[in-house]
Design an enzyme around this catalytic site. Structure first.
Site, PDB file in Angstrom:
ATOM      1  N   ASN A  81      76.166  15.144  45.419  1.00 27.60           N
ATOM      2  CA  ASN A  81      75.171  14.730  46.423  1.00 27.60           C
ATOM      3  C   ASN A  81      73.904  14.222  45.699  1.00 27.60           C
ATOM      4  OD1 ASN A  81      74.243  17.158  45.402  1.00 27.60           O
ATOM      5  ND2 ASN A  81      73.295  17.723  47.336  1.00 27.60           N
ATOM      6  N   CYS A 114      70.837  15.215  44.943  1.00 26.15           N
ATOM      7  CA  CYS A 114      70.056  15.956  43.923  1.00 26.15           C
ATOM      8  C   CYS A 114      70.934  16.635  42.889  1.00 26.15           C
ATOM      9  CB  CYS A 114      69.113  16.918  44.618  1.00 26.15           C
ATOM     10  SG  CYS A 114      68.058  16.056  45.808  1.00 26.15           S
ATOM     11  N   GLU A 162      73.300  18.982  42.981  1.00 28.17           N
ATOM     12  CA  GLU A 162      73.745  20.372  42.997  1.00 28.17           C
ATOM     13  C   GLU A 162      75.093  20.588  43.673  1.00 28.17           C
ATOM     14  OE1 GLU A 162      71.352  19.093  44.742  1.00 28.17           O
ATOM     15  OE2 GLU A 162      71.203  19.903  46.766  1.00 28.17           O
TER      16      GLU A 162
END
Ligand code: ADP
Length: 571
Positions: A271, A273, A275
């Site tokens: 995704n 960011c 994580e």
């Protein structure tokens, strides 16, 4: 009245509270949390719970959130119980090597952004720039030119959506267009709605170490199309990251090695960011426990009983979100319900360290991080197994690593460390696992006034230890850091160490400590001072690789103005 900071109220009011067609706010903060708690608790009816059990659960979910012990990701707070009903923060969409497929993905991206979700893509399947297009006899324009289309679409949706869309773009290091990809943010006006990461392979890392070349492969047919000097490519990635913070890196082979669902295919992207690694068309909803609220009352140690209770309740909540969710596309719904991934993580870690009197850049902090996350991960698994007894394992359990390990889980993954850019502001705690940004912070009031607040634990210690003076507090507000202020005992200065004063080495160590006990990945920014040397970034990349991180994002002070934010932009 809820115990929310003025900051939190301002954020909720601007973006989260439900509005009518005219844009007027039509719910209170209490009603927001009640709407979310009710709609998520009601899912238990599907699994045979009685009305009174659901009412009790509704109550427990309400208190779980309003106590600020736990908050789900923004889309759940914004949309649960409302007609739109899109509750996930994370999506990965496939980008196939066809014109129809690419523009289908652009359309789906727009739909997801409209609902507050973020999207990640691998562009590695696209044929390289200059290859022949059979139907027209022309030449292909390559992955980077198509990324610009996604970027422009994101820009346009910005005006209509609840928040600015965010994208992750990944290209494998062995894609023939990799050099263009690594350099594509040299122009800072390009791809502003994208975070970029190079997909690193074990083959590449081995070649870097041995100072050898490595092959570039045609995505279609995998024919070798050339070779590059691995060390030089690595150096280029590092130089560009030094200049602009991008590209980051993701260790794709490691992500796939740890993937419990290898029978379902390969993970190609995360995704926005970083994580949450996901299969194409998979989505995931996240939630975070506020560790600032998990210290014992006497300030000595962590209240593990309380933490355990919150973890079990949060896992129940997040599993229900999967069923309460309205998915933007049927294929995403099908995939997400096959794997039932959830991502429980933490925020307020740095605040907890101040309560425990531990400095972020210390072995003790690494130990605390490992202990807490090990506990959360293991309790989250127990909670997921409890759910599986009543509700069954996730449908793709058979053939998964969990089946081999004889762990009948309801969810293919249970833990993720999110950035918590906005929800940590609502909770009034430090974000994710990041260190304190400052010892004083800005308070945005309803009327836009900006006030400065000193960290409450610092204030308390100053009073207890007898060094409190109004002048000192003013200085802390002005500087944001306590390292240069006279009259503060050294041991207190150590506890309130801030991001800028923490070496990259400790940033990476903390990321790795959390990663050790996290199913998915960890969102973390490795901060460097403005005068950092390129070599230091290279060292951080190697350290992250050696310590088992799934990727790395660096940021050198002053190198980037606006970044695709994980933080909640208040618009
Ligand atoms: P929040 O605090 O709002 O719940 P986080 O900062 O923890 O969100 O980010 C979690 C994930 O949510 C990100 O990795 C990304 O997938 C998604 N996300 C965050 N910010 C945005 C945004 N502005 N637009 C779309 N998705 C976003």
């Amino acid at each position: 009245m809820l115990d929310l900071t003025e900051n939190a109220l301002a954020i909720l009011e601007r973006r989260y509270l439900n509005r009518d067609e005219k844009g007027e706010i039509i719910e209170s903060t209490e009603e927001l949390f009640d709407r979310v708690a009710k709609s998520i608790a009601e899912i238990d009816l599907v699994y045979g719970a009685k009305e009174e059990e659901v009412a009790a659960l509704h109550d427990r979910f309400y208190h779980l959130m309003t106590s600020l012990d736990f908050l789900p990701n923004s889309p759940t707070l914004m949309n649960a119980g409302l007609p739109l009903g899109q509750l996930s923060a994370c999506f990965v969409l496939p980008v196939p090597d066809t014109m129809e497929g690419i523009f289908e993905a652009v359309k789906n991206t727009a739909l997801i952004h409209k609902s507050g979700g973020g999207t990640g893509f691998s562009f590695s399947r696209l044929r390289p720039k200059g290859s022949v297009v059979r139907s027209t006899g022309g030449v292909a324009s390559g992955p980077i030119s198509f990324m610009k289309v996604f970027n422009t679409a994101t820009e346009a949706v910005k005006q209509g959506g609840k928040r600015r869309g965010a994208n992750m773009g990944i290209l494998r290091v062995d894609h023939p267009d990799i050099l263009e990809f690594i350099k594509c943010k040299e122009d800072k006006s390009e791809l502003t709605n994208f975070n970029l990461s190079v997909g690193i392979t074990e083959e590449f890392m081995a070649a870097v170490r041995k100072k050898e070349t490595y092959p570039l492969r045609d995505p279609i047919g995998k024919k070798v199309m050339g070779v590059l000097d691995a060390a030089q490519v690595f150096k280029l990635i590092v130089e560009k990251a030094w200049e602009s913070g991008e590209p980051g890196i993701v260790f794709l082979d490691r992500i796939n090695g740890d993937n419990p669902l290898q029978h379902m295919g390969e993970i190609e992207s995360t995704n926005p960011c970083g994580e949450q690694p996901l299969l194409p068309n998979e989505s995931c909803n996240l939630g975070s426990i506020n560790l600032a609220r998990m210290g014992k009352d006497d300030g000595r140690g962590i209240d593990y009983e309380k933490l355990k209770e919150k973890v079990h309740l949060a896992v129940h909540f997040l599993d229900n979100v999967i069923d309460a969710n309205t998915y933007p596309l049927p294929e995403i719904e099908a995939r997400s319900k096959e794997t039932r991934k959830i991502g429980l993580g933490v925020m307020g870690f740095a605040d907890l360290l101040t309560l425990l009197g531990i400095s972020y850049d210390s072995e003790e902090a690494v130990t605390v991080a490992e202990q807490i996350m090990k506990f959360i991960n293991s309790e989250a698994k127990k909670a997921s197994m409890n759910l599986a007894q009543d509700r069954g394992t996730f449908p793709q359990y058979h053939g998964s690593r969990w089946e081999k390990e004889n762990m009948p889980l309801r969810n293919a993954t249970t833990t993720t460390i999110a950035p918590t850019g906005t929800i940590s502001m609502i909770a009034g705690c430090s974000s994710g696992i990041e260190p304190l940004f400052a010892v004083a912070y800005t308070k945005v009031c309803m009327d836009e006034d900006k006030l400065m607040e000193v960290h409450p634990v610092f204030k308390r210690l100053a009073l207890e230890k007898g060094f409190y003076t109004p002048e000192l507090m003013e200085k802390v507000k002005k500087l944001g850091s306590v390292s240069m202020i006279k009259g503060i005992p050294d041991e207190v200065k150590r506890i309130f160490v801030t991001t800028q004063d923490i070496s990259p080495y400790w940033h990476v160590r903390l990321q790795a400590a959390f990663q050790k006990y996290t199913d998915n990945a960890v969102s973390k920014t490795i901060n460097f001072p403005r005068n950092a040397h390129v070599k230091e970034i290279e060292e951080a990349y190697f350290l992250a690789y050696e310590l088992g991180c799934k990727g790395l994002t660096v940021y050198r002070d002053g190198s980037r103005e606006g970044q695709v934010l994980n933080v909640g932009e208040v618009t």
